[in-house]
Design a protein around this motif. Structure first.
Motif, PDB file in Angstrom:
ATOM      1  N   SER A 411       0.832  -1.203   0.000  1.00 20.96           N
ATOM      2  CA  SER A 411       0.000   0.000   0.000  1.00 20.96           C
ATOM      3  C   SER A 411       0.866   1.253   0.000  1.00 20.96           C
ATOM      4  O   SER A 411       0.632   2.194  -0.773  1.00 20.96           O
ATOM      5  N   ALA A 412       1.888   1.285   0.855  1.00 18.92           N
ATOM      6  CA  ALA A 412       2.787   2.440   0.895  1.00 18.92           C
ATOM      7  C   ALA A 412       3.594   2.531  -0.395  1.00 18.92           C
ATOM      8  O   ALA A 412       3.809   3.610  -0.938  1.00 18.92           O
ATOM      9  N   THR A 413       4.014   1.371  -0.909  1.00 14.20           N
ATOM     10  CA  THR A 413       4.809   1.356  -2.131  1.00 14.20           C
ATOM     11  C   THR A 413       4.003   1.900  -3.304  1.00 14.20           C
ATOM     12  O   THR A 413       4.550   2.553  -4.197  1.00 14.20           O
ATOM     13  N   GLY A 414       2.695   1.632  -3.301  1.00  9.94           N
ATOM     14  CA  GLY A 414       1.844   2.084  -4.408  1.00  9.94           C
ATOM     15  C   GLY A 414       1.906   3.582  -4.605  1.00  9.94           C
ATOM     16  O   GLY A 414       2.002   4.068  -5.736  1.00  9.94           O
ATOM     17  N   SER A 415       1.863   4.343  -3.502  1.00 15.06           N
ATOM     18  CA  SER A 415       1.938   5.799  -3.605  1.00 15.06           C
ATOM     19  C   SER A 415       3.327   6.236  -4.058  1.00 15.06           C
ATOM     20  O   SER A 415       3.470   7.142  -4.890  1.00 15.06           O
ATOM     21  N   MET A 416       4.344   5.575  -3.531  1.00 14.10           N
ATOM     22  CA  MET A 416       5.706   5.999  -3.826  1.00 14.10           C
ATOM     23  C   MET A 416       6.133   5.654  -5.240  1.00 14.10           C
ATOM     24  O   MET A 416       6.899   6.388  -5.857  1.00 14.10           O
ATOM     25  N   VAL A 417       5.636   4.546  -5.756  1.00 14.25           N
ATOM     26  CA  VAL A 417       6.076   4.094  -7.073  1.00 14.25           C
ATOM     27  C   VAL A 417       5.646   5.061  -8.171  1.00 14.25           C
ATOM     28  O   VAL A 417       6.309   5.192  -9.208  1.00 14.25           O
ATOM     29  N   LYS A 418       4.557   5.784  -7.918  1.00 16.61           N
ATOM     30  CA  LYS A 418       4.037   6.707  -8.925  1.00 16.61           C
ATOM     31  C   LYS A 418       4.723   8.071  -8.881  1.00 16.61           C
ATOM     32  O   LYS A 418       4.624   8.827  -9.844  1.00 16.61           O
ATOM     33  N   CYS A 419       5.384   8.380  -7.779  1.00 18.95           N
ATOM     34  CA  CYS A 419       5.970   9.720  -7.663  1.00 18.95           C
ATOM     35  C   CYS A 419       7.479   9.700  -7.466  1.00 18.95           C
ATOM     36  O   CYS A 419       8.108  10.756  -7.363  1.00 18.95           O
ATOM     37  N   ARG A 420       8.098   8.536  -7.411  1.00 15.62           N
ATOM     38  CA  ARG A 420       9.535   8.462  -7.175  1.00 15.62           C
ATOM     39  C   ARG A 420      10.315   8.902  -8.416  1.00 15.62           C
ATOM     40  O   ARG A 420       9.794   8.941  -9.533  1.00 15.62           O
ATOM     41  N   ASP A 421      11.578   9.196  -8.209  1.00 11.44           N
ATOM     42  CA  ASP A 421      12.512   9.486  -9.292  1.00 11.44           C
ATOM     43  C   ASP A 421      13.140   8.160  -9.710  1.00 11.44           C
ATOM     44  O   ASP A 421      13.965   7.604  -8.992  1.00 11.44           O
ATOM     45  N   VAL A 422      12.737   7.651 -10.868  1.00  9.83           N
ATOM     46  CA  VAL A 422      13.182   6.311 -11.280  1.00  9.83           C
ATOM     47  C   VAL A 422      14.683   6.264 -11.567  1.00  9.83           C
ATOM     48  O   VAL A 422      15.266   5.177 -11.631  1.00  9.83           O
ATOM     49  N   LEU A 423      15.309   7.411 -11.716  1.00 12.83           N
ATOM     50  CA  LEU A 423      16.744   7.419 -11.978  1.00 12.83           C
ATOM     51  C   LEU A 423      17.555   7.090 -10.728  1.00 12.83           C
ATOM     52  O   LEU A 423      18.607   6.466 -10.813  1.00 12.83           O
ATOM     53  N   ARG A 424      17.047   7.486  -9.550  1.00  9.57           N
ATOM     54  CA  ARG A 424      17.880   7.341  -8.348  1.00  9.57           C
ATOM     55  C   ARG A 424      17.137   6.837  -7.115  1.00  9.57           C
ATOM     56  O   ARG A 424      17.732   6.720  -6.052  1.00  9.57           O
ATOM     57  N   GLN A 425      15.844   6.522  -7.228  1.00  8.63           N
ATOM     58  CA  GLN A 425      15.073   6.072  -6.065  1.00  8.63           C
ATOM     59  C   GLN A 425      14.479   4.688  -6.304  1.00  8.63           C
ATOM     60  O   GLN A 425      13.664   4.497  -7.203  1.00  8.63           O
ATOM     61  N   ALA A 426      14.923   3.727  -5.485  1.00  7.54           N
ATOM     62  CA  ALA A 426      14.436   2.354  -5.578  1.00  7.54           C
ATOM     63  C   ALA A 426      13.513   2.056  -4.396  1.00  7.54           C
ATOM     64  O   ALA A 426      13.542   2.740  -3.373  1.00  7.54           O
ATOM     65  N   LEU A 427      12.698   0.996  -4.537  1.00 11.88           N
ATOM     66  CA  LEU A 427      11.749   0.610  -3.493  1.00 11.88           C
ATOM     67  C   LEU A 427      11.879  -0.881  -3.199  1.00 11.88           C
ATOM     68  O   LEU A 427      12.012  -1.695  -4.112  1.00 11.88           O
ATOM     69  N   PHE A 428      11.818  -1.219  -1.917  1.00 12.80           N
ATOM     70  CA  PHE A 428      11.818  -2.623  -1.505  1.00 12.80           C
ATOM     71  C   PHE A 428      10.709  -2.805  -0.476  1.00 12.80           C
ATOM     72  O   PHE A 428      10.872  -2.476   0.699  1.00 12.80           O
ATOM     73  N   PRO A 429       9.542  -3.331  -0.899  1.00 14.93           N
ATOM     74  CA  PRO A 429       8.435  -3.528   0.046  1.00 14.93           C
ATOM     75  C   PRO A 429       8.583  -4.830   0.836  1.00 14.93           C
ATOM     76  O   PRO A 429       8.900  -5.881   0.286  1.00 14.93           O
ATOM     77  N   LEU A 430       8.377  -4.738   2.141  1.00 15.33           N
ATOM     78  CA  LEU A 430       8.366  -5.927   2.989  1.00 15.33           C
ATOM     79  C   LEU A 430       6.996  -6.592   2.912  1.00 15.33           C
ATOM     80  O   LEU A 430       5.993  -5.940   2.649  1.00 15.33           O
ATOM     81  N   ARG A 431       6.954  -7.886   3.211  1.00 10.97           N
ATOM     82  CA  ARG A 431       5.669  -8.609   3.166  1.00 10.97           C
ATOM     83  C   ARG A 431       4.976  -8.638   4.517  1.00 10.97           C
ATOM     84  O   ARG A 431       3.873  -9.109   4.659  1.00 10.97           O
ATOM     85  N   GLY A 432       5.639  -8.118   5.511  1.00  8.73           N
ATOM     86  CA  GLY A 432       5.081  -8.133   6.867  1.00  8.73           C
ATOM     87  C   GLY A 432       6.195  -7.818   7.830  1.00  8.73           C
ATOM     88  O   GLY A 432       7.218  -7.246   7.457  1.00  8.73           O
ATOM     89  N   LYS A 433       6.022  -8.191   9.081  1.00  7.96           N
ATOM     90  CA  LYS A 433       7.075  -7.938  10.059  1.00  7.96           C
ATOM     91  C   LYS A 433       8.209  -8.942   9.873  1.00  7.96           C
ATOM     92  O   LYS A 433       7.978 -10.155   9.906  1.00  7.96           O
ATOM     93  N   PRO A 434       9.432  -8.442   9.682  1.00  4.82           N
ATOM     94  CA  PRO A 434      10.566  -9.385   9.603  1.00  4.82           C
ATOM     95  C   PRO A 434      10.817 -10.029  10.958  1.00  4.82           C
ATOM     96  O   PRO A 434      10.397  -9.511  11.997  1.00  4.82           O
ATOM     97  N   LYS A 435      11.495 -11.149  10.954  1.00  5.76           N
ATOM     98  CA  LYS A 435      11.802 -11.829  12.211  1.00  5.76           C
ATOM     99  C   LYS A 435      12.895 -11.094  12.973  1.00  5.76           C
ATOM    100  O   LYS A 435      13.719 -10.393  12.389  1.00  5.76           O
ATOM    101  N   ASN A 436      12.885 -11.260  14.277  1.00  2.50           N
ATOM    102  CA  ASN A 436      13.865 -10.620  15.149  1.00  2.50           C
ATOM    103  C   ASN A 436      15.239 -11.278  14.955  1.00  2.50           C
ATOM    104  O   ASN A 436      15.401 -12.484  15.159  1.00  2.50           O
ATOM    105  N   SER A 437      16.236 -10.476  14.561  1.00  2.83           N
ATOM    106  CA  SER A 437      17.577 -10.996  14.280  1.00  2.83           C
ATOM    107  C   SER A 437      18.469 -11.064  15.514  1.00  2.83           C
ATOM    108  O   SER A 437      19.577 -11.605  15.446  1.00  2.83           O
ATOM    109  N   HIS A 438      18.001 -10.526  16.624  1.00  2.00           N
ATOM    110  CA  HIS A 438      18.873 -10.414  17.793  1.00  2.00           C
ATOM    111  C   HIS A 438      19.277 -11.794  18.315  1.00  2.00           C
ATOM    112  O   HIS A 438      18.472 -12.713  18.408  1.00  2.00           O
ATOM    113  N   ASN A 439      20.560 -11.923  18.637  1.00  2.00           N
ATOM    114  CA  ASN A 439      21.142 -13.162  19.162  1.00  2.00           C
ATOM    115  C   ASN A 439      21.003 -14.335  18.193  1.00  2.00           C
ATOM    116  O   ASN A 439      20.874 -15.490  18.611  1.00  2.00           O
ATOM    117  N   THR A 440      21.017 -14.043  16.901  1.00  2.00           N
ATOM    118  CA  THR A 440      21.006 -15.118  15.905  1.00  2.00           C
ATOM    119  C   THR A 440      22.373 -15.180  15.228  1.00  2.00           C
ATOM    120  O   THR A 440      23.155 -14.244  15.299  1.00  2.00           O
TER     121      THR A 440
END
Length: 602
Positions: A411-440
């Protein structure tokens, strides 16, 4: 029907000649980098102070004056410096701070290892200041010049009882920096940097003393503290100073300097330092360890003195001199080999860490292969990555300003993809909450598909030498879930790729929480204070509270990731504190964390 005039018509009327003062004020970024508002340690107001202090440091380097006094008024935005060096020659005071191509740094004997911008810096400070006052004291005489917005207003001279040296007072121009706040925390860290790089120099900032007896050794000891696996290995001579130690952490961390200038993007001296460590360890051990095995977990610092440094930008972020490589490699290798032979207990602990790194690397080789095979089956490209055309490792001008936004979902990516500068702005959407990396362990990255793809998108699997984006920006909602995701991402980077953070590449995007508007005007507000001011300014207004980035339309969102984008750089004040902070906020001590929240809840 009259012919239309070409809007891009190019003739003699389009040619302009600007005097140096006009050029600096019209194109300040060419001289000091970013302007900013004081919320980033690299913002222009701190660069102005740095250029003035650098001149004071140059005097110390040439063995003139061992004390610098700095006073900063955070209320009115005034900076004041006083060194006890030789003082600017009285007949050249005005020219040295106002005329381009005038200065004492073009002659190598006068300033052999200059720190500042080679005679340009003070002129830029003067040109970009609301007022600029300089006083030079030499042998019982003084000369003073006073400027406003770069224009000379008055001069004065006479006798004095003051010690030799130079005094500068200025305030950034409100025309150039319309709204700024001074963060003394940024300046204090810079003062410590000066102290570590200039053993024996005393710096007094608003009465607080910054002093180092042991140079970079003190810096490394303070940064890693109880994280070190053995005593810091340290060496210093007339042209190079370096030190390093292994920690239990992942990745490599380096702080490199040339003539006292921090080169956060490294360069030939940092590459040579890394190479020298590898060759020294292999020479001592009589083995052929892989570079990543020797350097994983390493925390090091190197400072070199170069008579004619070549930098890849005016702001000196990366050294380009190729001739320094062989000398640095040989000095590091020779010293390290000899040191390890003389200090067997430290050598044993170092090799124990290297051997453990080698074992871990071999253990995850199969996991790497499985992850890469999975990526090939999924797609030739990284899933969901909306890439840009220019990248940092392409060494193009647009690539130097490239950025990737890590967003909370489609949803957030949808707004950004239409207004970003394709020359220098990339997008990486997450699918949800990433797992906790601490002590791994490192295997965690290869077993988690999303975090693996994020690592590959940034191109930081082995190190950040080929990082694809200059800025990695966390763009999550300002609600509870968004803040939790941000913390999980911070934990991921600090656990496995902390050098991405220490090298200044990780940022947090600020987006408006409120929109206040009436029929004539719309104001976007980032906090309650701005909202109250907007409500007071606009009559008959309506207020919208954005619950998430996805609620902001593409037409609106464009301005929030454009030239006026608000981002906060993630900074680490002390490396040794990171494990304790992660333990507290991301560890299993739920009771302590809950009590802390209750005690500090407003």
């Amino acid at each position: 029907m009259a012919a239309k005039k070409d809007p891009a018509e190019y003739d003699e009327s389009k040619i302009q000649t600007l005097d140096p003062l006009e050029h600096i004020r019209k194109r300040p970024g060419m001289y000091i980098g970013r302007l900013g508002n004081g919320t980033n340690q690299n913002d222009g107001i701190y660069v102005l102070l740095k250029e003035v202090v650098d001149n004071c440091i140059d005097e110390f380097i040439m063995n003139h004056g061992s004390k610098i006094v700095i006073k900063i008024d955070t209320e009115d935005g005034t900076f004041h410096t006083r060194d006890y060096g030789r003082g600017i020659p009285l007949g050249s005071v005005v020219d040295c701070v106002s005329k381009m191509n005038t200065g004492g740094k073009y002659e190598g004997d006068t300033f052999e290892f200059s720190v500042g911008l080679n005679g340009v810096g003070t002129k830029a400070v003067n040109a970009l200041s609301a007022f600029f006052r300089v006083r030079s004291f030499r042998d019982g005489k003084f000369k003073e010049a006073y400027f406003e917005e770069g224009i000379l207003i008055s001069e004065n001279d006479g006798d004095t009882d003051e010690e030799n040296g130079t005094e500068v007072e200025f305030s950034p121009s409100r025309e150039i920096f319309p709204k700024f706040k001074i963060d003394l925390g940024f300046i204090e860290r810079r003062m410590w940097g000066y102290a570590y790089l200039n053993r024996g120099l005393s710096l007094l900032l608003n009465g607080q003393k910054f002093y180092s007896r042991n140079g970079l050794r003190d810096f490394i000891e303070k940064e890693i503290n109880d994280e070190k696996l053995y005593e810091v290995i340290y060496h210093r001579d007339d042209k190079i100073e370096f030190g390093f130690c292994h920690t239990p952490n992942y990745g490599e961390n380096y702080y490199s300097y040339v003539n006292g200038q921090y080169t956060n993007d490294g360069g030939t001296h940092q590459q040579a330092f890394r190479e020298g460590i590898l060759k020294g360890v292999n020479d001592y051990a009589g083995k052929n360890f892989d570079g990543s095995d020797v350097r994983d977990g390493l925390f090091g610092a190197v400072a070199v003195k170069v008579k004619e440094p070549i930098f890849e930008s005016q702001t000196k972020n990366r050294l380009g001199n190729t001739e320094v490589r062989s000398e640095v490699v040989n000095k590091v290798k020779t010293f390290l080999t000899d040191f390890l032979h003389k200090n067997k207990s430290i050598a044993d602990r170092l090799l124990e860490k290297v051997t453990l790194n080698e074992k871990m690397r071999k253990n995850i080789t199969d996991l790497k292969k499985l992850a890469k095979d999975k990526q090939k089956k999924t797609s030739i490209k990284i899933p969901k990555l909306r890439d840009c055309k220019h990248h940092l490792n392409n060494k193009t001008k647009l690539g130097e300003d490239s950025m990737i936004f890590i967003t909370e979902g489609d949803s957030a990516t949808g707004s950004m993809v239409k207004c970003r500068d394709v020359l220098r702005q990339a997008l990486f959407p997450l699918r949800g909450k990433p797992k906790n990396s601490h002590n791994t362990k490192r295997e965690f990255v290869y077993k988690n598909e999303e975090l693996y793809f994020l690592m590959k998108a940034l191109n930081i699997e082995d190190d950040i030498e080929d990082l694809r984006y200059s800025k990695v920006i966390l763009a999550t909602d300002a609600d509870q879930d968004g803040l939790h995701i941000r913390n999980l991402l911070l934990t991921y980077f600090l656990t496995f790729f902390e050098n991405l953070v220490t090298n200044g590449h990780l940022y947090i995007l600020e987006t408006p929480i409120y929109r206040v508007r009436n029929k004539k005007e719309t104001l976007y507000c980032y906090d309650e204070e701005e909202k109250d001011a907007a409500m007071a300014k606009l009559k008959n207004h309506e207020i919208t509270r954005f619950k998430g980035l996805g609620e902001i339309s593409p037409d609106e969102f464009g301005q929030f990731i454009g030239d006026d984008m608000r981002i906060i750089q993630v900074n680490i004040e002390k490396m040794s504190e990171v494990p304790h902070v992660l333990d507290f906020f991301m560890g299993s001590n739920t009771g302590d964390r809950k009590q802390f929240i209750m005690d500090n809840l407003v």
